[in-house]
Design a protein around this motif. Structure first.
Motif, PDB file in Angstrom:
ATOM      1  N   ASP A 157       0.825  -1.356  -0.044  1.00 55.04           N
ATOM      2  CA  ASP A 157      -0.141   0.030  -0.189  1.00 55.04           C
ATOM      3  C   ASP A 157       0.907   1.154   0.088  1.00 55.04           C
ATOM      4  OD1 ASP A 157      -2.585  -1.596  -0.062  1.00 55.04           O
ATOM      5  OD2 ASP A 157      -2.623  -1.558   2.119  1.00 55.04           O
ATOM      6  N   ILE A 158       1.856   1.327   0.675  1.00 58.07           N
ATOM      7  CA  ILE A 158       2.872   2.335   0.935  1.00 58.07           C
ATOM      8  C   ILE A 158       3.476   2.678  -0.356  1.00 58.07           C
ATOM      9  CG2 ILE A 158       4.864   3.306   1.881  1.00 58.07           C
ATOM     10  CD1 ILE A 158       3.978   2.086   4.577  1.00 58.07           C
ATOM     11  N   ILE A 159       3.950   1.623  -1.149  1.00 56.50           N
ATOM     12  CA  ILE A 159       4.741   1.474  -2.378  1.00 56.50           C
ATOM     13  C   ILE A 159       3.765   2.243  -3.554  1.00 56.50           C
ATOM     14  CG2 ILE A 159       5.468   0.140  -4.164  1.00 56.50           C
ATOM     15  CD1 ILE A 159       6.744  -1.698  -2.012  1.00 56.50           C
ATOM     16  N   ARG A 160       2.544   1.655  -3.485  1.00 56.35           N
ATOM     17  CA  ARG A 160       1.645   2.217  -4.276  1.00 56.35           C
ATOM     18  C   ARG A 160       1.270   3.604  -4.246  1.00 56.35           C
ATOM     19  NH1 ARG A 160      -3.673   3.240  -3.206  1.00 56.35           N
ATOM     20  NH2 ARG A 160      -3.553   1.701  -1.526  1.00 56.35           N
ATOM     21  N   LEU A 161       1.301   4.162  -3.135  1.00 50.79           N
ATOM     22  CA  LEU A 161       1.083   5.830  -3.041  1.00 50.79           C
ATOM     23  C   LEU A 161       2.361   6.460  -3.115  1.00 50.79           C
ATOM     24  CD1 LEU A 161      -1.044   5.564   0.478  1.00 50.79           C
ATOM     25  CD2 LEU A 161      -1.890   6.011  -1.892  1.00 50.79           C
ATOM     26  N   VAL A 162       3.570   5.900  -2.890  1.00 53.11           N
ATOM     27  CA  VAL A 162       4.613   6.435  -3.547  1.00 53.11           C
ATOM     28  C   VAL A 162       4.609   6.704  -4.952  1.00 53.11           C
ATOM     29  CG1 VAL A 162       7.356   6.076  -3.808  1.00 53.11           C
ATOM     30  CG2 VAL A 162       6.148   5.690  -1.409  1.00 53.11           C
ATOM     31  N   VAL A 163       4.487   5.674  -5.638  1.00 53.56           N
ATOM     32  CA  VAL A 163       4.361   5.611  -7.237  1.00 53.56           C
ATOM     33  C   VAL A 163       3.168   6.842  -7.392  1.00 53.56           C
ATOM     34  CG1 VAL A 163       3.569   4.593  -9.089  1.00 53.56           C
ATOM     35  CG2 VAL A 163       5.051   3.227  -7.477  1.00 53.56           C
ATOM     36  N   GLU A 164       2.218   7.095  -6.626  1.00 47.10           N
ATOM     37  CA  GLU A 164       1.466   8.192  -6.810  1.00 47.10           C
ATOM     38  C   GLU A 164       1.912   9.594  -6.670  1.00 47.10           C
ATOM     39  OE1 GLU A 164      -2.477   7.322  -5.045  1.00 47.10           O
ATOM     40  OE2 GLU A 164      -2.807   5.368  -6.258  1.00 47.10           O
ATOM     41  N   THR A 193       4.933  12.067   2.661  1.00 42.73           N
ATOM     42  CA  THR A 193       4.878  10.969   3.701  1.00 42.73           C
ATOM     43  C   THR A 193       3.620  11.508   4.502  1.00 42.73           C
ATOM     44  OG1 THR A 193       7.317  11.242   4.113  1.00 42.73           O
ATOM     45  CG2 THR A 193       5.940  10.671   6.113  1.00 42.73           C
ATOM     46  N   LYS A 194       3.209  12.690   4.758  1.00 40.31           N
ATOM     47  CA  LYS A 194       1.922  13.112   5.424  1.00 40.31           C
ATOM     48  C   LYS A 194       0.865  12.457   4.723  1.00 40.31           C
ATOM     49  CE  LYS A 194      -0.685  16.928   7.482  1.00 40.31           C
ATOM     50  NZ  LYS A 194      -1.790  16.326   6.974  1.00 40.31           N
ATOM     51  N   GLU A 195       0.735  12.740   3.420  1.00 40.65           N
ATOM     52  CA  GLU A 195      -0.289  12.217   2.593  1.00 40.65           C
ATOM     53  C   GLU A 195      -0.580  10.581   2.755  1.00 40.65           C
ATOM     54  OE1 GLU A 195      -0.610  15.547  -0.982  1.00 40.65           O
ATOM     55  OE2 GLU A 195       0.798  13.823  -0.964  1.00 40.65           O
ATOM     56  N   ILE A 196       0.676   9.908   2.839  1.00 47.49           N
ATOM     57  CA  ILE A 196       0.497   8.508   2.738  1.00 47.49           C
ATOM     58  C   ILE A 196      -0.048   8.105   4.148  1.00 47.49           C
ATOM     59  CG2 ILE A 196       1.813   6.409   2.822  1.00 47.49           C
ATOM     60  CD1 ILE A 196       3.698   7.485   0.905  1.00 47.49           C
ATOM     61  N   ALA A 197       0.278   8.681   5.243  1.00 48.79           N
ATOM     62  CA  ALA A 197      -0.040   8.438   6.530  1.00 48.79           C
ATOM     63  C   ALA A 197      -1.493   8.681   6.751  1.00 48.79           C
ATOM     64  CB  ALA A 197       0.821   9.545   7.464  1.00 48.79           C
ATOM     65  N   ASP A 198      -2.045  10.062   6.075  1.00 46.43           N
ATOM     66  CA  ASP A 198      -3.215  10.162   6.185  1.00 46.43           C
ATOM     67  C   ASP A 198      -4.264   9.083   5.344  1.00 46.43           C
ATOM     68  OD1 ASP A 198      -2.803  12.461   7.641  1.00 46.43           O
ATOM     69  OD2 ASP A 198      -3.020  13.701   5.970  1.00 46.43           O
ATOM     70  N   CYS A 199      -3.565   8.454   4.239  1.00 50.80           N
ATOM     71  CA  CYS A 199      -4.596   7.646   3.606  1.00 50.80           C
ATOM     72  C   CYS A 199      -4.724   6.327   4.171  1.00 50.80           C
ATOM     73  CB  CYS A 199      -3.855   7.392   2.112  1.00 50.80           C
ATOM     74  SG  CYS A 199      -4.152   8.879   0.800  1.00 50.80           S
ATOM     75  N   LEU A 200      -3.545   6.033   4.869  1.00 50.27           N
ATOM     76  CA  LEU A 200      -3.455   4.560   5.427  1.00 50.27           C
ATOM     77  C   LEU A 200      -3.590   4.474   6.830  1.00 50.27           C
ATOM     78  CD1 LEU A 200      -0.331   3.054   3.501  1.00 50.27           C
ATOM     79  CD2 LEU A 200      -2.755   2.893   2.947  1.00 50.27           C
ATOM     80  N   HIS A 201      -3.651   5.512   7.936  1.00 47.64           N
ATOM     81  CA  HIS A 201      -4.132   5.778   9.050  1.00 47.64           C
ATOM     82  C   HIS A 201      -3.080   5.512   9.815  1.00 47.64           C
ATOM     83  CE1 HIS A 201      -8.029   6.932   7.723  1.00 47.64           C
ATOM     84  NE2 HIS A 201      -8.253   5.969   7.280  1.00 47.64           N
ATOM     85  N   PHE A 202      -1.659   5.390   9.371  1.00 48.70           N
ATOM     86  CA  PHE A 202      -0.710   5.134  10.141  1.00 48.70           C
ATOM     87  C   PHE A 202       0.277   6.472  10.635  1.00 48.70           C
ATOM     88  CE2 PHE A 202      -0.587   1.272   7.845  1.00 48.70           C
ATOM     89  CZ  PHE A 202      -0.889   0.424   8.705  1.00 48.70           C
ATOM     90  N   SER A 203       0.946   6.696  11.568  1.00 49.26           N
ATOM     91  CA  SER A 203       1.781   7.768  11.876  1.00 49.26           C
ATOM     92  C   SER A 203       2.918   8.161  10.949  1.00 49.26           C
ATOM     93  CB  SER A 203       2.673   7.540  13.271  1.00 49.26           C
ATOM     94  OG  SER A 203       3.596   6.636  13.125  1.00 49.26           O
ATOM     95  N   GLU A 204       3.286   9.292  10.607  1.00 51.98           N
ATOM     96  CA  GLU A 204       4.247   9.675   9.832  1.00 51.98           C
ATOM     97  C   GLU A 204       5.620   9.110   9.919  1.00 51.98           C
ATOM     98  OE1 GLU A 204       4.816  13.905   8.779  1.00 51.98           O
ATOM     99  OE2 GLU A 204       2.619  14.474   9.339  1.00 51.98           O
ATOM    100  N   GLY A 205       5.975   8.938  11.097  1.00 58.39           N
ATOM    101  CA  GLY A 205       7.040   8.139  11.712  1.00 58.39           C
ATOM    102  C   GLY A 205       7.018   6.705  11.124  1.00 58.39           C
ATOM    103  N   THR A 206       6.056   5.962  11.007  1.00 59.40           N
ATOM    104  CA  THR A 206       5.953   4.875  10.914  1.00 59.40           C
ATOM    105  C   THR A 206       5.811   4.500   9.123  1.00 59.40           C
ATOM    106  OG1 THR A 206       4.260   3.904  12.605  1.00 59.40           O
ATOM    107  CG2 THR A 206       4.274   2.662  10.499  1.00 59.40           C
ATOM    108  N   ILE A 207       5.441   5.398   8.474  1.00 63.35           N
ATOM    109  CA  ILE A 207       5.700   5.611   7.155  1.00 63.35           C
ATOM    110  C   ILE A 207       7.219   5.798   6.478  1.00 63.35           C
ATOM    111  CG2 ILE A 207       4.929   6.729   4.856  1.00 63.35           C
ATOM    112  CD1 ILE A 207       2.591   5.060   6.203  1.00 63.35           C
ATOM    113  N   ARG A 208       7.801   6.830   7.421  1.00 56.96           N
ATOM    114  CA  ARG A 208       9.160   6.950   7.203  1.00 56.96           C
ATOM    115  C   ARG A 208       9.982   5.560   7.351  1.00 56.96           C
ATOM    116  NH1 ARG A 208       8.168  12.384   8.894  1.00 56.96           N
ATOM    117  NH2 ARG A 208       8.466  11.656  11.013  1.00 56.96           N
ATOM    118  N   ASN A 209       9.887   5.256   8.399  1.00 59.65           N
ATOM    119  CA  ASN A 209      10.592   3.986   8.892  1.00 59.65           C
ATOM    120  C   ASN A 209      10.455   2.752   7.812  1.00 59.65           C
ATOM    121  OD1 ASN A 209      11.660   5.012  11.185  1.00 59.65           O
ATOM    122  ND2 ASN A 209       9.954   4.394  12.329  1.00 59.65           N
ATOM    123  N   THR A 210       8.951   2.569   7.384  1.00 60.45           N
ATOM    124  CA  THR A 210       8.603   1.605   6.618  1.00 60.45           C
ATOM    125  C   THR A 210       9.573   1.869   5.132  1.00 60.45           C
ATOM    126  OG1 THR A 210       6.697   1.206   7.608  1.00 60.45           O
ATOM    127  CG2 THR A 210       6.967   0.231   5.443  1.00 60.45           C
TER     128      THR A 210
END
Length: 214
Positions: free
Chosen positions: A160-167, A171-188
């Motif tokens: 899911d994160i990879i798909r949103l990166v391609v789009e 980081t904030k937009e991905i976190a909002d879409c997937l309901h994770f923290s920005e830190g979780t997205i950055r770490n992943t």
């Protein structure tokens, strides 16, 4: 406020781009240049966050302009504005340090979003030309390799994160879409880059398209 320098040899295109970009109150066009050399000189005076660079210009084209700007000012983001069929020049501009490229027929809203994302550190390669471009782009050869074993090991969250990166989402937009923290997205994303031996999100987007992850 994101400060943008527009570089194009045609006055009407410079003015059109300036008008389109400044419809967003968070973006300011601080100057315009007609070639890469003039853009380089204005970078010192105007300190833009993003340089929107056409490729085909007299005196100093976008390929050379990217090189001299990124050599002196590596922190300034360079966004290449291109057309279909210009893969060789785009590849060279990316080798010279460009942070992304988009097509000239991009929608105005998307252009403004791309500029803001790039200023936030999100490298951009427009998705609708990515699949064609990766087959020809020599600069990507070092990391466009098959990782069949790894593909099966991606979690749904990672996909899911990879798909949103391609789009092109930040980081904030991905976190909002997937309901994770920005830190979780950055770490992943950091772990994905390390695991796949990639350098940045741009390479991750190319890898995803090459291996049909999205």
């Amino acid at each position: 406020m994101v400060k943008v320098l527009v570089v194009d040899d045609l006055p009407i295109l410079r003015e059109s781009l300036k008008f389109i970009i400044e419809q967003d109150p968070q973006i300011e066009v601080v100057g315009c240049a007609e070639n890469g050399k003039e853009a380089f000189e204005l970078c010192e005076k105007l300190a833009p966050d993003v340089v929107l660079m056409d490729l085909m210009m007299p005196v100093c084209d976008g390929v050379e302009g990217t090189l001299i700007i990124k050599t002196r000012y590596p922190f300034i983001k360079v966004l290449i504005l291109t057309i279909y069929g210009d893969d060789e020049n785009v590849a060279q501009a990316l080798k010279n340090g460009a942070d992304g490229y988009i097509l000239k027929d991009i929608e105005p809203d998307k252009l403004r979003r791309v500029i803001k994302n790039l200023a936030d550190g999100v490298a951009v390669i427009q998705q609708d030309v990515l699949s064609t471009f990766i087959q020809q782009m020599d600069v990507m050869e070092s990391f466009l390799v098959e990782h069949k074993r790894l593909i099966a090991e991606f979690s749904q969250k990672e996909l899911d994160i990879i798909r949103l990166v391609v789009e092109g989402k930040n980081t904030k937009e991905i976190a909002d879409c997937l309901h994770f923290s920005e830190g979780t997205i950055r770490n992943t994303i950091s772990k994905l880059l390390e695991r796949l031996q990639l350098q940045d999100r741009r390479q991750l987007a190319v890898y995803a398209m090459k291996n049909k992850l999205v």
